[in-house]
Design a protein around this motif. Structure first.
Motif, PDB file in Angstrom:
ATOM      1  N   UNK A 160      44.627  34.920  33.713  1.00 38.90           N
ATOM      2  CA  UNK A 160      43.276  35.458  33.740  1.00 38.90           C
ATOM      3  C   UNK A 160      43.335  36.942  34.073  1.00 38.90           C
ATOM      4  N   UNK A 161      42.314  37.623  33.696  1.00 38.01           N
ATOM      5  CA  UNK A 161      42.299  39.071  33.871  1.00 38.01           C
ATOM      6  C   UNK A 161      41.819  39.470  35.260  1.00 38.01           C
ATOM      7  N   UNK A 162      41.755  40.743  35.514  1.00 40.37           N
ATOM      8  CA  UNK A 162      41.257  41.277  36.791  1.00 40.37           C
ATOM      9  C   UNK A 162      39.738  41.408  36.756  1.00 40.37           C
ATOM     10  N   UNK A 163      39.114  40.944  35.680  1.00 35.74           N
ATOM     11  CA  UNK A 163      37.658  40.943  35.565  1.00 35.74           C
ATOM     12  C   UNK A 163      37.179  39.506  35.602  1.00 35.74           C
ATOM     13  N   UNK A 164      36.164  39.248  36.407  1.00 31.13           N
ATOM     14  CA  UNK A 164      35.597  37.905  36.517  1.00 31.13           C
ATOM     15  C   UNK A 164      34.178  37.911  35.951  1.00 31.13           C
ATOM     16  N   UNK A 165      33.726  36.777  35.434  1.00 26.25           N
ATOM     17  CA  UNK A 165      32.357  36.718  34.913  1.00 26.25           C
ATOM     18  C   UNK A 165      31.304  36.855  36.002  1.00 26.25           C
ATOM     19  N   UNK A 166      31.679  36.492  37.241  1.00 23.44           N
ATOM     20  CA  UNK A 166      30.786  36.608  38.393  1.00 23.44           C
ATOM     21  C   UNK A 166      31.627  36.992  39.601  1.00 23.44           C
ATOM     22  N   UNK A 167      31.118  37.873  40.421  1.00 23.73           N
ATOM     23  CA  UNK A 167      31.787  38.225  41.677  1.00 23.73           C
ATOM     24  C   UNK A 167      30.762  38.142  42.805  1.00 23.73           C
ATOM     25  N   UNK A 168      31.271  37.900  44.012  1.00 25.76           N
ATOM     26  CA  UNK A 168      30.397  37.683  45.157  1.00 25.76           C
ATOM     27  C   UNK A 168      30.732  38.662  46.276  1.00 25.76           C
ATOM     28  N   UNK A 169      29.687  39.176  46.903  1.00 26.54           N
ATOM     29  CA  UNK A 169      29.848  40.044  48.061  1.00 26.54           C
ATOM     30  C   UNK A 169      29.166  39.439  49.286  1.00 26.54           C
TER      31      UNK A 169
ATOM     32  N   UNK B 126      43.328  30.229  44.298  1.00 26.42           N
ATOM     33  CA  UNK B 126      43.483  31.564  44.870  1.00 26.42           C
ATOM     34  C   UNK B 126      42.118  32.239  44.970  1.00 26.42           C
ATOM     35  N   UNK B 127      41.965  33.063  45.987  1.00 25.16           N
ATOM     36  CA  UNK B 127      40.770  33.887  46.173  1.00 25.16           C
ATOM     37  C   UNK B 127      41.232  35.328  46.077  1.00 25.16           C
ATOM     38  N   UNK B 128      40.546  36.110  45.246  1.00 28.24           N
ATOM     39  CA  UNK B 128      40.957  37.497  45.040  1.00 28.24           C
ATOM     40  C   UNK B 128      39.753  38.389  44.807  1.00 28.24           C
ATOM     41  N   UNK B 129      40.033  39.669  44.823  1.00 28.62           N
ATOM     42  CA  UNK B 129      39.028  40.667  44.478  1.00 28.62           C
ATOM     43  C   UNK B 129      39.101  40.893  42.967  1.00 28.62           C
ATOM     44  N   UNK B 130      37.932  40.937  42.337  1.00 31.63           N
ATOM     45  CA  UNK B 130      37.818  41.176  40.898  1.00 31.63           C
ATOM     46  C   UNK B 130      36.714  42.181  40.655  1.00 31.63           C
ATOM     47  N   UNK B 131      36.667  42.667  39.454  1.00 27.44           N
ATOM     48  CA  UNK B 131      35.534  43.471  39.000  1.00 27.44           C
ATOM     49  C   UNK B 131      34.639  42.567  38.172  1.00 27.44           C
ATOM     50  N   UNK B 132      33.343  42.691  38.402  1.00 31.82           N
ATOM     51  CA  UNK B 132      32.373  41.926  37.625  1.00 31.82           C
ATOM     52  C   UNK B 132      32.121  42.584  36.286  1.00 31.82           C
ATOM     53  N   UNK B 133      31.323  41.969  35.443  1.00 33.92           N
ATOM     54  CA  UNK B 133      31.029  42.527  34.118  1.00 33.92           C
ATOM     55  C   UNK B 133      30.416  43.918  34.170  1.00 33.92           C
ATOM     56  N   UNK B 134      29.702  44.213  35.263  1.00 37.88           N
ATOM     57  CA  UNK B 134      29.066  45.531  35.406  1.00 37.88           C
ATOM     58  C   UNK B 134      29.967  46.540  36.118  1.00 37.88           C
ATOM     59  N   UNK B 135      31.212  46.132  36.423  1.00 40.69           N
ATOM     60  CA  UNK B 135      32.152  47.033  37.081  1.00 40.69           C
ATOM     61  C   UNK B 135      32.149  46.954  38.598  1.00 40.69           C
TER      62      UNK B 135
END
Length: 93
Positions: free
Chosen positions: A1-10, A50-59
């Motif tokens: 999988x890429x470093x971009x996720x379809x959804x990210x959470x803060x 795994x839990x990681x940091x990703x960039x969402x679709x909006x960056x």
């Protein structure tokens, strides 16, 4: 999988939910995963999620997780951890 996720959470509540799933879902655990879209998958987890940091679709930067399930007969699926609505433990392989 890429470093971009379809959804990210803060939001910490959402991140804590992902972390709970990560801790509860062991490698080689046989499970029934019920996904948010209504799909049900039955198989063996290849690894602990795994839990990681990703960039969402909006960056934007945030957290999500990845999980790999072996459905048998060579069918292996990679999923985003936030897709799991709930699960049922079926044992260990």
């Amino acid at each position: 999988m890429s470093r971009t996720a379809p959804r990210v959470y803060v939001d910490q509540t959402e991140i804590d939910h992902l972390k709970r799933l990560q801790q509860e879902l062991d490698a080689e655990l046989m499970v029934e995963l019920n996904l948010r879209d209504g799909t049900t998958l039955v198989g063996t987890l290849a690894d602990r999620p795994t839990i990681q940091q990703f960039r969402g679709p909006d960056g934007s930067e945030g957290t999500n997780g990845q999980i790999r399930i072996d459905l048998g007969r060579g069918d292996i699926r990679d999923l985003w951890l936030d897709e799991v609505a709930h699960y049922t433990r079926m044992g260990s392989s």
